[in-house]
Design an enzyme around this catalytic site. Structure first.
Site, PDB file in Angstrom:
ATOM      1  NE  ARG A   1      -1.109   1.714  -5.344  1.00 25.84           N
ATOM      2  CZ  ARG A   1      -0.192   1.543  -5.676  1.00 25.84           C
ATOM      3  NH1 ARG A   1       1.120   0.811  -5.241  1.00 25.84           N
ATOM      4  NH2 ARG A   1       0.097   2.938  -5.612  1.00 25.84           N
TER       5      ARG A   1
ATOM      6  CB  THR B   1      -6.115  -0.781   1.828  1.00 27.80           C
ATOM      7  OG1 THR B   1      -6.026  -1.449   0.485  1.00 27.80           O
ATOM      8  CG2 THR B   1      -6.873  -0.429   2.941  1.00 27.80           C
TER       9      THR B   1
ATOM     10  CG  ASP C   1       0.494   5.309 -16.674  1.00 29.41           C
ATOM     11  OD1 ASP C   1      -0.130   5.169 -17.591  1.00 29.41           O
ATOM     12  OD2 ASP C   1       0.138   5.471 -15.696  1.00 29.41           O
TER      13      ASP C   1
ATOM     14  CG  ASP D   1      -1.454   8.964 -17.859  1.00 29.02           C
ATOM     15  OD1 ASP D   1      -2.784   8.473 -17.858  1.00 29.02           O
ATOM     16  OD2 ASP D   1      -1.236   9.012 -16.465  1.00 29.02           O
TER      17      ASP D   1
END
Length: 209
Positions: free
Chosen positions: A104, A108, A200, A203
Site C-alpha cells: 500500500r 495515496t 497481523d 507478522d
C-alpha cells in the site's frame, strides 16, 4: 450475503479460537493456518467441473473423474498468503502456485503491484486467491484485477478472517467473485485491523513485527 460462504465447521471453529489467542506461538500459529486451509479446501473446490476418465481397478475397468481443464492455480497474496498454500496442496498436490505481491502506497493509500508470477496457460486455469485477512479489501481487489487482466478462467477468494467492509469492497467491483471465510468478524478499527481478528497474520506467521 450472496456469494459469501462462512465455513463454520466445528473443527474450523475450534482451530480459529486457538489461532486468535495472542499467546499462540509462531510454530503453532503456522500449523493452525495450514490445518484450517486444508479444512477449507473441501468447500473451496466443491463446484469445480469434472470430466469422466476410464481407469482400471484391481478388479475391473470403470469410469473415474478428474477436474476438468488445466490444474488449479493457487495465488497467495504476499507475504501472508504463503501460509495457506501448503494446507491446500495437502489435498491438491498438483495445484500450481502463482505469486502476487502488493503493497500500500503510504501517500495515496492505494494498493500497488510489485510482483506477479503466474503459471503458463493461465486462461485455462481456475484460480484461488488466498490471503489470511480480508480487511479493507484493497489487496484482494487489486489481485482480482491482475488475474482478470491475464484472462484467468475463474477466480475465487479464500481468507481465514473477513469483515463486512472488505466484502463490500470486493463485491462492489466484482460481485461475481465467491468469497470463502473461516470466520466473519465485526468490522475494522481505526487502524484498519479486523476486530476481534487475530492481529497481523504476516507478522505472526513469520515472527516479525
Amino acid at each position: 450475503m450472496e456469494k459469501v460462504f462462512v465455513l463454520d465447521h466445528p473443527l474450523i471453529k475450534s482451530k480459529m479460537t486457538q489461532i486468535r489467542k495472542k499467546d499462540t506461538p509462531t510454530k503453532m500459529f503456522k500449523e493452525l493456518v495450514k490445518e484450517i486451509s486444508t479444512l477449507m479446501c473441501y468447500e473451496l473446490t466443491r463446484d469445480l467441473e469434472t470430466e469422466e476418465i476410464p481407469i482400471q481397478t484391481p478388479v475391473s475397468n470403470t469410469i473415474g473423474f478428474k477436474i476438468k481443464g488445466e490444474d488449479l492455480v493457487l495465488v497467495p497474496i504476499l507475504r501472508a498468503g504463503l501460509g495457506m498454500v501448503e494446507g491446500i496442496q495437502n489435498l491438491i498436490p498438483n495445484a500450481k502456485v502463482g505469486h502476487i505481491g502488493i503493497y500500500r502506497d503510504h501517500e495515496t493509500l492505494q494498493p500497488v503491484e510489485y510482483l506477479c508470477k503466474l503459471p503458463p496457460n493461465i486462461s485455462k486455469r481456475n484460480a484461488i486467491i488466498i490471503d489470511p485477512m480480508l480487511a479493507t479489501g484493497g489487496s484482494a481487489v487489486k489481485a482480482i484485477e491482475i488475474l482478470k487482466s491475464k484472462g484467468v478462467k475463474s477466480i475465487r477468494l479464500a481468507c481465514l478472517v473477513g469483515c463486512p467492509e472488505g466484502i463490500e469492497k470486493v463485491h462492489s467491483r466484482f460481485p461475481e467473485i465467491p468469497i470463502y471465510l473461516a470466520a466473519l468478524d465485526e468490522g475494522l478499527n481505526q487502524n484498519s485491523y479486523i476486530v476481534p481478528g487475530l492481529g497481523d497474520a504476516g507478522d505472526r506467521l513469520f515472527g516479525t513485527q
